[in-house]
Design an enzyme around this catalytic site. Structure first.
Site: not given
Ligand SMILES: Cc1ncc(COP(=O)(O)O)c(C=O)c1O
Ligand SMILES: Cc1ncc(COP(=O)(O)O)c(C=O)c1O
Lengths: 147, 404, 404, 147
Positions: C196, C219, C359, C116, C193
Site C-alpha cells: 500500500q 496495486k 483482510c 494485512h 510490506d
Molecule cells: C498491506 C497489504 N499487504 C499485502 C497485500 C496483499 O497483496 P496481494 O493480494 O497483491 O498479494 C495487500 C493487498 O491486498 C495489502 O493491502
C-alpha cells in the site's frame, strides 16, 4: 559484423583448426571450466616459468564453436606474455564483451577484438567468456590441480 | 500470407520469421490478447470479495474460466481447479503441500528419465527433506517405456509417481494410463505433467488416472503468468495450504487461522483474474481450431521435417521414427556443430529454435548427447516454413566452416 | 469528463461509475495495457535461454523491467529484484526460504497489529513450524505506534520483524525507520510490506532500512499476476531456493542440482515477461504523473471526503484526523448499517467500495469493530466523485429503512 | 427487483423490526452460525415438540440486514410447521438462491421468494443463506447444545 561473418571470419577457423588444442604433460596449472547451460566443458593447462611468463598453454574439452574459438584466440594472445599482462588482457576482454572497452583496451585484444559483436548475441556471451573466466581463475587463484 | 491459421497471430504475419520454439512458449491469438485488454478496459477489479458490479463481474469471469478449464480436462467439479502461475508452481504446490506431508523415510517417489526439471527438482527436494528414495523409469532411445520398467520402478513402497504426458524433448507420449494403473495398484498418488500435452491432445484426467494434473497457460496460447493445478477433491481437501495470505481464509485471529474451502485455500493473495480470462479465451480458441486439426497439421509438419532431416548428411534426429508421436517436436543434432552454433546460425535466417538441454539434463545424459537443437511446431506453422528450415539446415555445416 | 487524469483509463470514462476500491486493485492506463499487448504482438517468446532475436529481445525487456524496478525502489543492484506473482507470494517466499531456515524455537517474530493477512499468516506458519513466538506491536485507535511499543515488542531474541509501510485499513504510514532501527539493533531482519505504500509514495529501501521489501504490480497500475520481492544481495544469496524447476538451475543430475545465482535461483519456471513489461510501463506512468501530484490529489480528496463524513450524523471514520496520513484510504461506518449493506446500497448508485474486514481481522478486533466500509481513492479520482459519494452516503440510512 | 427495492420492500422491515429476534429459555435445540467473511454471527434456538412440530424459534446475534432479515423471514415460515416441512422449505430456498427453483418450490417460499433477486448479488448470497444453513444443520443433525 553479423553473426555469419563472425563465424566465417574468425570463429570457424579457430574452432576447426585450433592452434592450442591438446594436452601437455607437465603443466604448472590446470583448471576445468564448465558452462552448464550448454554443456560446454573446457580444460586449461598452463605452463608458467619462474618469472611469471606463460611459456605454453593448451585447452581441451568439448563445446560450441564460440567457446572453442574464443579459447584458442585467447591462448594465441597470452602465450609468451607475463601473468600480469594476461590479466590485463582478460580485463580488457571482459569489458569489451560488455561493450565498455576503451580504444586502448581494444588494441591489446588484437584478433580477439573480432569477438566484440558477440555482445549482440547475449545468449552466447557465456560461451565466449568461458575460457577467459577459467584463465582468470588460474591467474588469480594460482590454483594447482596438478603441478 | 496464405496460411489462414496465422490470421489471428499478428506476430506471425511477418513471413520473414519462422517461429519453431512453440514448446517453450506458444504465440497468442488476438482473441486472447483482446480478452485480457477487454477485461482491464471494462470490469477490472479485485474479484472474490466485491460487493459492486465490476467486482461481481470479475468474479464471474474468473469462475467461468475455472469451470471452462474443469470441463476442458474432464474434472468432476470446478473446485478441483486451482489457478497458479505455471506448471512449475503447480508441481511445487503438490510437492510442498502433499509431498512433504504424506511422504516419509522408507517411502519411494518415482519419476521418469524424460522429465523436465520442473517435474524433477520438486521431487528431489521432497526426497532430500523426507529421506524417501527417488527412482527413475528409464526409456529406450526412441522414448519408449516398457511394461517391465513400469512395474519394477514403481515398487510397493511408492507414495507418489510423477510423469510428463508428453516429453518436451522427444515429443513422445508416455504410457500414462499404464503408469497410473501401477501407481494406484501400490497405493501411490499419480501426478501428470501436462505442460506439453494440453496444447496438443484432448485431456481427460479421469481416463489418464491422474490424481493431479498440471499445465501452463503460456504453452496453450494463454498469457504468461497463469497456470493450472487440477487435484482430486478428496486430496485437495485434505491438504494443508501452501501459500498463506489474503483470500484463502475463513477467519484469522492473532495466533491462528481457519482456512477457506478449496479452491480458495490454495489461492492466496490477489488472483490473476485477467490471466484466467485470457486462459478461458485460449481454451475457446483451441476448441475452435479443434484437436483433430491440430494433430493432423502437426503430424504432417513433423513428417516433412523428419524427411527433410533424413536427406541431410551428418544430421540425426531423436525419438520415434514415426511422425505421429512427436507432438510437433523434432529434436536433432548436426555432427560437428554444437546446437548453440546451429541456433545462432539459424537465427541469422530468422528461424527461431531452441538449443541446449531443454531443461532435461538427465534425459540428455541418458541419451548420451551433451546437448541438442529442437524445432517445435504448432498448428499455425506450415509446410513452406519447414521447407525453408530444411534448406537453411542443409547449409549449417558450411556456414560453420565445413567443406561438406 | 473534465478530469484529465482519467484520460488514459478507458474504464473510468463512463462517469456513471465511481471507483473507490483502489486499495484492492488500481485501474490500468492504456499505456500499460498496450505495453503488454505490444509484447505479445512483436517479440513474444520465452526469455532467458533464447538464441534468436525475439527471445533476446524478450530477455532484454524482462531485464530492463528488473533494472527499472531496482531504480524505482533504490535497490543497489538489479539482481536484488525477484519477480513473483504478488506481495503475498513475495512474503511467503521470505517465510519459507529465509524464515524456516533461520528461525527456531526460542526466537521471536514481531509484526504489527495493522498487518494485512498476507503479512501475518506466513509468520503464523513460521511460528507454528519452528516454535518461535509471534509478538504484536499495537497501535492507538488512530493507528499511531509509540516508541515504547517498538522497543518492548521487539525483544532481543527477535529474528525477524515484518511491517506494512502503509496500512490498507487506516491508510496511515507506520514508523518503519524506527522499527527497522530497533530490529537491526537486536540483529533481526526487517521485512517491509510495501503493497500500500509503493502506489502512493517514493520508496527508498535503504532509507527504510528494509532487508526485504515487497509490493504488488496490480496495486500500482500494472497487470495482475506480477509482483516484486526485493532482498539484500547477501540475504538472497545465502537463502535456499523456494520453488524448484526450470530456469533456476546451473546443472541437474539424477539426484542433485546446482542452483543458478540470484535472481534466477528464485524464479522457477517460465517467467511472466509480459507482466514484467507491464510493470515497467506502470512505473514509467507513475513517474510521469509524479508522486507529488499523486499525494497532493489524494490528500485533497481525503480531506474533502473526511469533511463530508463529518457532516453526516451516525457516520464515523477511523484512523488519523488529518487527511495527509490517509494515502487515499478512508475507512468508515454508519451506525446501524452493516458495511455490507452500505456497499450493496452504494453499488446501486454505481459507487464501488469495499466492505468487510479488508483482510485485517486482528486490526478490526483491536479497534473493536466487527467490520467496516472502505473508500480508497487514487490520483485519477476527483472532487465531483467525492461529492457524489457523500451525497449517496447521506442517504444510506434512509435507504436502509431508518427515519433519519 | 433492484437492490434498493429489495431492501425497501422486504429486508429493512425484517431487519429493523424482526418478529423472531430474542432468546427463549427452554429451547430443544440451539446452534451458532458464522459467516466469517463479514463477521456475521447468528444464534438459532428451536423448540420442537414430540410430534416434530416447530413450536417456537428465535434468532439472536449481529449481522448485516440481509442475513438478519432472511433469518426472520425464515422463522416466520417454519414456525408451526413440522421438521420435514421445514427441511423442504430450506431445500426450496437453497435452490431458489441458485436460480434453480421450480414454480412449486417458489410457492412454498411465500414471502422468502422476494429474496430470489439476492442471486444477482453473489457476494451477498452467503449472508442470505446463513440462517438457513444453520437451521438445516439443526434439523439434519438434531444437534442439542442445550436441552
Ligand atoms: C498491506 C497489504 N499487504 C499485502 C497485500 C496483499 O497483496 P496481494 O493480494 O497483491 O498479494 C495487500 C493487498 O491486498 C495489502 O493491502
Ligand atoms: C514437460 C514440461 N513440464 C514442465 C514445464 C514447465 O512449465 P513452466 O515453465 O510453464 O512452469 C515445461 C516447459 O517449460 C515442460 O515442457
Amino acid at each position: 559484423m553479423n553473426t555469419k561473418d563472425i563465424y566465417r571470419e574468425i570463429i570457424n577457423e579457430h574452432n576447426l583448426h585450433p592452434s592450442h588444442k591438446g594436452e601437455i604433460n607437465d603443466p604448472s596449472y590446470e583448471l576445468d571450466g564448465v558452462n552448464p547451460s550448454c554443456g560446454d566443458k573446457i580444460k586449461l593447462q598452463f605452463k608458467i616459468d619462474e618469472n611469471g611468463i606463460i611459456e605454453d598453454a593448451v585447452f581441451s574439452g568439448s563445446g560450441c564453436a564460440v567457446s572453442q574459438a574464443s579459447c584458442d584466440i585467447m591462448l594465441d594472445l597470452v602465450i609468451g606474455k607475463t601473468r600480469d599482462e594476461a590479466e590485463k588482457i582478460t580485463e580488457a576482454f571482459m569489458r569489451m564483451i560488455k561493450g565498455e572497452a576503451s580504444e586502448e583496451e581494444l588494441e591489446i585484444l588484437e584478433e580477439a577484438e573480432a569477438l566484440a559483436d558477440i555482445a549482440h548475441m547475449p545468449a552466447r556471451v557465456k560461451c565466449a567468456v568461458l575460457g577467459w573466466r577459467t584463465m582468470e581463475k588460474i591467474l588469480k587463484e594460482n590454483r594447482r590441480e596438478t603441478l | 500470407m496464405t496460411n489462414v491459421f496465422k490470421n489471428d497471430f499478428e506476430i506471425l504475419h511477418d513471413d520473414k520469421y519462422i517461429y519453431f520454439d512453440n514448446a517453450a512458449t506458444t504465440q497468442r491469438p488476438r482473441q486472447v490478447i483482446n480478452a485480457v485488454s477487454e477485461f482491464y478496459r471494462t470490469i477490472n477489479s479485485n474479484p472474490l470479495r466485491g460487493l459492486y458490479k465490476w467486482s461481481v463481474e470479475s468474479t464471474q469471469a474468473y469462475e467461468n474460466s475455472r469451470r471452462k478449464i474443469a470441463e476442458f480436462i474432464g474434472a468432476k467439479d470446478a473446485s478441483e481447479i486451482i489457478f497458479t502461475r505455471n506448471s512449475t508452481e503447480s508441481l511445487n504446490l503438490i510437492a510442498y503441500s502433499w509431498g512433504l506431508n504424506n511422504i516419509k523415510k522408507g517411502d519411494n517417489i518415482t519419476v521418469t528419465i524424460l522429465e523436465h526439471h520442473s517435474n524433477l527438482l520438486p521431487w528431489q527436494m521432497v526426497s532430500k527433506v523426507t529421506g524417501a528414495s527417488l527412482t527413475y523409469i528409464e526409456c529406450s532411445p526412441d522414448g519408449e517405456i516398457s511394461d517391465e520398467e513400469i512395474i519394477s520402478r514403481i515398487p510397493s513402497n511408492t507414495k507418489l509417481v510423477s510423469a510428463a504426458e508428453v516429453s518436451n524433448v522427444l515429443g513422445v507420449r508416455l504410457p500414462i494410463e499404464k503408469i497410473s494403473k501401477r501407481a494406484h495398484k501400490v497405493g501411490a498418488v499419480m501426478v501428470v505433467d501436462g505442460a506439453q500435452s494440453a496444447p496438443h491432445i484432448p485431456i481427460d484426467v479421469k481416463a489418464l488416472g491422474a490424481d493431479f494434473f498440471v499445465f501452463s497457460g503460456h504453452k496453450i496460447m494463454a498469457p504468461m503468468g497463469i497456470g493450472v493445478l487440477y487435484g482430486k477433491s478428496e486430496l485437495l481437501e485434505a491438504m494443508p495450504p501452501f501459500l498463506h495470505g489474503g483470500e484463502m481464509i475463513e477467519s484469522v485471529s492473532r495466533y491462528d487461522a481457519v482456512y477457506a474451502p478449496v479452491p480458495e485455500k490454495f489461492e492466496a493473495g490477489t488472483v490473476n483474474a485477467a490471466g484466467a480470462v485470457g486462459l478461458a479465451a485460449a481454451i475457446d480458441y483451441i476448441k475452435s481450431i479443434g484437436f483433430d486439426t491440430i494433430s493432423q497439421r502437426e503430424e504432417n509438419l513433423c513428417r516433412l521435417l523428419i524427411e527433410g532431416i533424413k536427406t541431410i548428411p551428418y544430421a540425426e534426429y531423436y525419438g520415434s521414427k514415426s511422425a505421429e508421436t512427436h507432438s510437433g517436436i523434432v529434436t536433432f543434432n548436426i555432427e560437428g556443430c554444437h546446437p548453440h552454433d546451429v541456433a545462432s546460425i539459424l537465427d541469422t535466417e530468422n528461424i527461431c529454435i531452441r538449443a541446449g538441454q531443454h531443461c532435461a539434463q538427465p534425459l540428455h545424459e541418458h541419451l548420451g548427447i551433451p546437448a541438442s537443437a529442437r524445432a517445435s511446431m504448432y498448428f499455425y506453422n506450415d509446410e513452406s516454413e519447414v521447407e525453408r528450415f530444411i534448406e537453411a539446415l542443409k547449409k549449417v555445416r558450411s556456414w560453420l566452416g565445413y567443406e561438406h
